[in-house]
Design a protein around this motif. Structure first.
Motif, PDB file in Angstrom:
ATOM      1  N   THR A  36      25.958  12.608   6.840  1.00 34.65           N
ATOM      2  CA  THR A  36      25.847  11.654   7.831  1.00 34.65           C
ATOM      3  C   THR A  36      26.337  10.469   7.611  1.00 34.65           C
ATOM      4  O   THR A  36      26.408  10.045   6.482  1.00 34.65           O
ATOM      5  N   ARG A  38      27.149   6.670   8.025  1.00 36.33           N
ATOM      6  CA  ARG A  38      26.352   5.596   8.308  1.00 36.33           C
ATOM      7  C   ARG A  38      27.328   4.183   8.617  1.00 36.33           C
ATOM      8  O   ARG A  38      26.701   3.436   9.248  1.00 36.33           O
ATOM      9  N   ALA A  67      27.932   7.038   3.751  1.00 33.06           N
ATOM     10  CA  ALA A  67      27.619   8.397   3.893  1.00 33.06           C
ATOM     11  C   ALA A  67      26.721   9.158   3.053  1.00 33.06           C
ATOM     12  O   ALA A  67      26.839   8.684   1.862  1.00 33.06           O
ATOM     13  N   GLY A 168      29.114  11.147  13.985  1.00 31.21           N
ATOM     14  CA  GLY A 168      27.962  10.571  13.332  1.00 31.21           C
ATOM     15  C   GLY A 168      27.472  11.698  12.323  1.00 31.21           C
ATOM     16  O   GLY A 168      27.054  10.928  11.354  1.00 31.21           O
ATOM     17  N   ARG A 169      27.334  12.728  12.642  1.00 27.85           N
ATOM     18  CA  ARG A 169      26.538  13.657  11.479  1.00 27.85           C
ATOM     19  C   ARG A 169      27.333  15.117  11.880  1.00 27.85           C
ATOM     20  O   ARG A 169      27.499  15.419  13.078  1.00 27.85           O
ATOM     21  N   THR A 171      27.115  19.004  10.241  1.00 31.05           N
ATOM     22  CA  THR A 171      26.430  20.331   9.404  1.00 31.05           C
ATOM     23  C   THR A 171      27.491  21.298   9.437  1.00 31.05           C
ATOM     24  O   THR A 171      27.571  22.017  10.722  1.00 31.05           O
ATOM     25  N   SER A 217      27.600  19.459  15.337  1.00 32.26           N
ATOM     26  CA  SER A 217      27.701  17.775  15.104  1.00 32.26           C
ATOM     27  C   SER A 217      27.008  16.997  16.106  1.00 32.26           C
ATOM     28  O   SER A 217      26.927  17.613  17.300  1.00 32.26           O
ATOM     29  N   THR A 218      26.965  15.728  15.602  1.00 32.74           N
ATOM     30  CA  THR A 218      26.438  14.794  16.569  1.00 32.74           C
ATOM     31  C   THR A 218      27.465  13.710  16.816  1.00 32.74           C
ATOM     32  O   THR A 218      27.999  13.099  15.694  1.00 32.74           O
TER      33      THR A 218
END
Length: 225
Positions: A36, A38, A67, A168-169, A171, A217-218
């Motif tokens: 993530t 930040r 992060a 933003g994020r 995985t 992902s976001t």
């Protein structure tokens, strides 16, 4: 950790996928990791990597969290259906970022980066939800570069030229890095949008069509509709 200026995303900050790959390397989780972001990761700046209860954290010289990363796994449902190398090459000719790009010097997808400097991944649309990018794999490929390559092809499925987004994020799970010089295809797919958030996924395929890496992902919009 110092992220070299070469690996920028938006001007003045590091590419999100590349930064995530560096943290995943520090975490060394065999099944994959979730990272993530930040705040925008600074370039050419000493950053501290420290263990946490969940994984590892990256902080800037002022002690602010940049992060964090933790172990995570992705299932087969994260795969994006592939297209051929020829189809990916054809799609890349219509890459929207060639004419309208919010960050044209991005290490991964920026058209202003010279061959051999940036990755120059140009994901063109193949249908309403998917993009495809051909990737002639560089000689210095490693898992960190694979994380970077899994970043932007998903974002361009949103698409970015209409409303700029940043990662933003993410995985991701990397089974193995591709062979240097091989002709790989990276697929991106948008799964949905809600407010300022867009959910996407990406898959890296080797020349035989076998998946080598995948990500979910976001992305976060940085401009109003």
């Amino acid at each position: 950790m110092v992220i070299d200026w070469r690996f920028n995303g938006p001007p003045g900050s590091a590419n999100g996928g590349y930064t995530a790959g560096l943290l995943a390397r520090e975490l060394a989780a065999p099944g994959g990791a979730v990272v993530t972001l930040r705040r925008p990761p600074p370039l050419d700046t000493p950053l501290d990597v420290a263990p946490t209860d969940a994984g590892v954290a990256l902080t800037d010289p002022e002690g602010r969290l940049v992060a964090d990363a933790a172990p995570a796994e992705l299932g087969d449902e994260a795969l994006v259906a592939p297209v051929s190398w020829a189809a990916a090459v054809a799609a890349s000719r219509h890459y929207s970022g060639l004419t309208s790009h919010p960050f044209p010097t991005c290490f991964v997808c920026g058209p202003d980066r010279a061959p051999g400097d940036g990755l120059r991944l140009f994901p063109g649309r193949v249908d309403a939800t998917r993009t495809a990018a051909p990737w002639l794999v560089p000689g210095d490929v490693d898992e960190t570069l694979v994380w970077a390559a899994l970043d932007c092809p998903g974002g361009w499925a949103v698409p970015l030229e209409a409303r700029p987004y940043v990662l933003g994020r993410i995985t991701a799970s990397v089974a193995k890095a591709p062979e240097p010089g091989s002709q790989c295809v990276i697929m991106g797919e948008v799964l949905g949008e809600e407010g300022r958030k867009a959910r996407v996924r990406t898959t890296l395929y080797d020349p035989t069509g076998a998946p080598l890496a995948r990500a979910s992902s976001t992305w976060i919009a940085i401009a109003p509709v």
